[in-house]
Design a protein around this motif. Structure first.
Motif, PDB file in Angstrom:
ATOM      1  N   LEU A 258       0.836  -1.206   0.000  1.00  0.00           N
ATOM      2  CA  LEU A 258       0.000   0.000   0.000  1.00  0.00           C
ATOM      3  C   LEU A 258       0.868   1.251   0.000  1.00  0.00           C
ATOM      4  O   LEU A 258       0.644   2.194  -0.774  1.00  0.00           O
ATOM      5  N   ARG A 259       1.874   1.247   0.852  1.00  0.00           N
ATOM      6  CA  ARG A 259       2.686   2.454   1.029  1.00  0.00           C
ATOM      7  C   ARG A 259       3.703   2.650  -0.094  1.00  0.00           C
ATOM      8  O   ARG A 259       3.850   3.756  -0.626  1.00  0.00           O
ATOM      9  N   GLU A 260       4.403   1.565  -0.473  1.00  0.00           N
ATOM     10  CA  GLU A 260       5.518   1.703  -1.412  1.00  0.00           C
ATOM     11  C   GLU A 260       5.099   1.552  -2.865  1.00  0.00           C
ATOM     12  O   GLU A 260       5.687   2.156  -3.751  1.00  0.00           O
ATOM     13  N   LYS A 261       4.097   0.707  -3.122  1.00  0.00           N
ATOM     14  CA  LYS A 261       3.697   0.463  -4.514  1.00  0.00           C
ATOM     15  C   LYS A 261       2.553   1.390  -4.928  1.00  0.00           C
ATOM     16  O   LYS A 261       2.457   1.778  -6.090  1.00  0.00           O
ATOM     17  N   LEU A 262       1.644   1.675  -4.000  1.00  0.00           N
ATOM     18  CA  LEU A 262       0.451   2.451  -4.360  1.00  0.00           C
ATOM     19  C   LEU A 262       0.460   3.855  -3.770  1.00  0.00           C
ATOM     20  O   LEU A 262      -0.500   4.616  -3.962  1.00  0.00           O
ATOM     21  N   ALA A 263       1.535   4.208  -3.049  1.00  0.00           N
ATOM     22  CA  ALA A 263       1.669   5.546  -2.452  1.00  0.00           C
ATOM     23  C   ALA A 263       0.492   5.903  -1.561  1.00  0.00           C
ATOM     24  O   ALA A 263       0.143   7.072  -1.404  1.00  0.00           O
ATOM     25  N   LEU A 264      -0.125   4.886  -0.975  1.00  0.00           N
ATOM     26  CA  LEU A 264      -1.185   5.131   0.017  1.00  0.00           C
ATOM     27  C   LEU A 264      -0.526   5.085   1.394  1.00  0.00           C
ATOM     28  O   LEU A 264      -0.443   4.034   2.033  1.00  0.00           O
ATOM     29  N   THR A 265      -0.031   6.221   1.835  1.00  0.00           N
ATOM     30  CA  THR A 265       0.788   6.254   3.044  1.00  0.00           C
ATOM     31  C   THR A 265      -0.031   6.555   4.298  1.00  0.00           C
ATOM     32  O   THR A 265       0.535   6.831   5.357  1.00  0.00           O
ATOM     33  N   GLY A 266      -1.352   6.511   4.172  1.00  0.00           N
ATOM     34  CA  GLY A 266      -2.196   6.712   5.358  1.00  0.00           C
ATOM     35  C   GLY A 266      -1.991   5.610   6.367  1.00  0.00           C
ATOM     36  O   GLY A 266      -1.848   5.864   7.568  1.00  0.00           O
ATOM     37  N   SER A 267      -1.952   4.378   5.910  1.00  0.00           N
ATOM     38  CA  SER A 267      -1.707   3.242   6.814  1.00  0.00           C
ATOM     39  C   SER A 267      -0.264   3.325   7.290  1.00  0.00           C
ATOM     40  O   SER A 267       0.647   3.472   6.485  1.00  0.00           O
ATOM     41  N   LYS A 268      -0.071   3.244   8.587  1.00  0.00           N
ATOM     42  CA  LYS A 268       1.254   3.519   9.153  1.00  0.00           C
ATOM     43  C   LYS A 268       1.960   2.251   9.623  1.00  0.00           C
ATOM     44  O   LYS A 268       1.324   1.284  10.030  1.00  0.00           O
TER      45      LYS A 268
ATOM     46  N   CYS B  64       0.807  -3.126  17.422  1.00  0.00           N
ATOM     47  CA  CYS B  64       0.421  -1.730  17.710  1.00  0.00           C
ATOM     48  C   CYS B  64      -0.846  -1.282  16.998  1.00  0.00           C
ATOM     49  O   CYS B  64      -1.490  -0.335  17.429  1.00  0.00           O
ATOM     50  N   GLY B  65      -1.187  -1.906  15.880  1.00  0.00           N
ATOM     51  CA  GLY B  65      -2.436  -1.586  15.191  1.00  0.00           C
ATOM     52  C   GLY B  65      -2.384  -0.378  14.264  1.00  0.00           C
ATOM     53  O   GLY B  65      -3.393  -0.030  13.642  1.00  0.00           O
ATOM     54  N   ALA B  66      -1.224   0.283  14.138  1.00  0.00           N
ATOM     55  CA  ALA B  66      -1.142   1.481  13.290  1.00  0.00           C
ATOM     56  C   ALA B  66      -1.403   1.154  11.816  1.00  0.00           C
ATOM     57  O   ALA B  66      -1.770   2.030  11.033  1.00  0.00           O
ATOM     58  N   CYS B  67      -1.225  -0.100  11.440  1.00  0.00           N
ATOM     59  CA  CYS B  67      -1.364  -0.528  10.051  1.00  0.00           C
ATOM     60  C   CYS B  67      -2.769  -1.034   9.731  1.00  0.00           C
ATOM     61  O   CYS B  67      -2.998  -1.564   8.644  1.00  0.00           O
ATOM     62  N   THR B  68      -3.707  -0.891  10.670  1.00  0.00           N
ATOM     63  CA  THR B  68      -5.026  -1.512  10.509  1.00  0.00           C
ATOM     64  C   THR B  68      -5.751  -1.000   9.263  1.00  0.00           C
ATOM     65  O   THR B  68      -5.853   0.200   9.032  1.00  0.00           O
ATOM     66  N   VAL B  69      -6.228  -1.947   8.455  1.00  0.00           N
ATOM     67  CA  VAL B  69      -7.068  -1.635   7.294  1.00  0.00           C
ATOM     68  C   VAL B  69      -8.290  -2.553   7.377  1.00  0.00           C
ATOM     69  O   VAL B  69      -8.377  -3.415   8.251  1.00  0.00           O
TER      70      VAL B  69
END
Lengths: 328, 227
Positions: B50-60, B68-73
């Motif tokens: 999501l972050r590196e291929k699709l530039a959707l950097t909202g998910s942490k 920690c749950g920061a990556c929850t989708v």
């Protein structure tokens, strides 16, 4: 992370065929396996994704029990009304485990096979007889606070970290598995093993086999059951000591009882000695304490986890009092 | 040279490795209603994809170990840790990230509730908190009990502070904004939050029958979710 090939199984048969090659691992919820891949603890050559296979849902059986497909997610199992009414200890064990997100991912079969969270096992820079046979066990003289007190060996004091499996152990669940040679099954007490001189194996699951279902035999007093978990924070933490128990009382006498302890051994610990001690006894604090003492007499804790012996006794006695409420 | 083969790859094998690279799989990921054909290294997490291929950097990426749950989708409408999900295994599922929650009518009610209640400080855990809260509210609507539920055999869910804390315990907030996150989630449960923007993206509607969620008393309490 080591590289690996990936394939999606199209049938149980195709998955078993792939799993016949050493170095192959099945991928279900991935909540433990993917973590261990990242840590370098698991280093498969091929992952077989079994998430799209249909192992069935949750079905009532003729004897009042349940048949649970291996792919049923922990969250669905905990939410099932048959589970909640027939075997509340199982629902409670599941709900005490992990987080909402992880329960949505984790499967019944995968959860049974999760590995210990012993910090030495998880750290590839440290020796560990379970991960690297013969390298030694630094946990025994080291950080052992979370580790085992019953059935430990000189080679390993790791604990099974699960909650669901503790409830299933109290219930005497049957683990159904499939192999290329045909299906077979294990009573859960025979499925898990003690570390002995070979801690590398957590279970007696044959190489290349796949868990297909878990069967809970009918237990009329399963409805009078609960699960208690002591942990370092109130939620989202592994248990230090846990108790799964079901109690059948008539006229102030224990007719039957099922007890399993978690967080104390390499396997979910069926407290058979305590159960035997309690059957036919009056429901009193004294008989509960005597049963706990009898079960824990064989405990061999380290200095760091000696507290677990006292904690296990209090947890067991407290749980029995709760279940006996009104009969004392 | 024969015994050296055990140690060193032959020229042919080296060439094959160099040209092939790490094993990859061609997959199509359905993210926020759009299809994305991608060649994915088998080892890549859904979070990294999501972050590196699709530039959707909202998910942490917080812990990258499911702690920690920061990556929850939302995967097919259910909350999940994208850091422990292999991207290759997500093909065929409808994935909703924090970027996919708002629509033409405005923010998702849970997003709005977080704004109204100032339910964050640094904001790093917030996308995961919001996605988790949406999934959690669906679970409560479906009547799922929690560890905070007194009698798991009874049907029906009453959300109160303790229930929200328990159900949201998979999302850590290092700033300690829990004291505002809990009321935000309860606001969303009570208000127009029954609307669910993510549903419009989900190929498979979550198997969540309609059940009512009642809001319990919300006595002021400053205890954190992970006390």
């Amino acid at each position: 992370m080591k590289t690996f090939e990936y394939e999606r199984a199209t049938s149980v048969r195709s998955a078993l065929t792939s799993l016949g090659t050493p170095g192959t691992k099945p991928l279900a919820g991935g909540t433990n396996l993917v973590d261990l891949l990242k840590l370098g603890v698991e280093r498969p050559d091929l992952l077989v994704d079994i998430n799209r296979l249909d192992f069935g849902g949750i079905e009532p059986t003729d004897d009042g029990g349940l048949l649970i497909g291996a792919g049923v997610r922990n969250s669905d199992l905990a939410a099932d009304l048959l589970v909640r009414t027939r075997f509340p200890l199982l629902a409670k064990a599941l709900l005490s485990a992990a987080s909402g997100q992880l329960r949505n991912m984790a499967s019944t079969g995968g959860n049974l096979l999760q590995r210990t969270r012993c910090t030495y096992f998880m750290d590839t820079t440290k020796p560990c007889n379970k991960r690297d046979p013969g390298s030694g066990c630094p946990a025994i003289p080291g950080a052992s606070r979370e580790l085992g007190i019953l059935g430990v060996s000189n080679d390993c004091i790791a604990t099974h970290p699960g909650d669901m499996a503790v409830a299933l152990t109290a219930l005497g669940a049957i683990i159904h598995v499939d192999t290329l040679d045909g299906p077979t099954s294990f009573e859960i007490g025979e499925f898990y093993r003690l570390p002995g001189a070979d801690p590398t194996r957590d279970t007696n699951l044959p190489a290349g086999a796949l868990i297909t279902a878990v069967e809970i035999p009918g237990l009329p007093f399963g409805a009078v059951s609960t699960y208690r978990k002591a942990r370092d924070r109130a939620s989202y933490a592994f248990g230090l000591v846990t108790v799964a128990a079901a109690l059948d009382v008539e006229d102030g006498i224990v007719r039957d009882v099922r007890i399993a302890l978690g967080g104390v051994s390499h396997k979910p610990w069926r407290a058979s000695i305590a159960e035997e001690s309690l059957r036919g006894k009056l429901v009193t604090a004294r008989s509960f304490e005597a049963a706990a003492d009898a079960e824990l007499a064989a405990a061999t804790p380290t200095e760091q986890n000696a507290f677990k012996v006292a904690l296990a006794k209090r947890m067991l006695v407290g749980t029995l009092h709760e279940l006996a409420g009104g009969h004392e | 040279m024969e015994h050296a083969v055990d140690v060193l790859p032959t020229t042919d094998e080296s060439a094959a490795t160099a040209s092939a690279g790490p094993p990859t799989t061609r997959v199509t990921l359905d993210v926020n209603g759009s299809e994305h054909p991608l060649d994915i290294d088998n080892r890549m997490s859904l979070l990294d994809a999501l972050r590196e291929k699709l530039a959707l950097t909202g998910s942490k990426k917080g812990c990258d170990h499911g702690q920690c749950g920061a990556c929850t989708v939302l995967i097919d409408g259910r909350r999940a840790n994208s850091c422990l999900t292999l991207a290759v295994s997500a093909e065929g599922s409808a994935i909703t990230t924090v970027e996919g929650l708002a629509d033409d009518e405005g923010l998702h009610p849970v997003q709005q509730a977080f704004l109204d209640r100032d339910a964050y400080q640094c904001g790093y855990c917030t996308p995961g908190q919001i996605c988790s809260a949406i999934g959690m509210l669906r679970e409560a609507r479906a009547g799922w009990p929690s560890h905070a539920t007194h009698d798991v055999a009874l049907d029906g869910v009453v959300l109160d502070d303790d229930e929200v804390r328990e159900r949201m315990s998979g999302n850590l907030c290092r700033c300690g904004a829990y004291v505002n996150i809990v009321p935000a989630v309860l606001d969303a449960a009570e208000g127009s939050a029954m609307r669910d923007a993510a549903d419009s993206h989900a190929a498979h509607a979550p198997d969540v029958p309609d059940a009512s969620v009642t809001r319990g008393t919300t006595a002021p309490d400053t205890t954190a979710a992970t006390r």
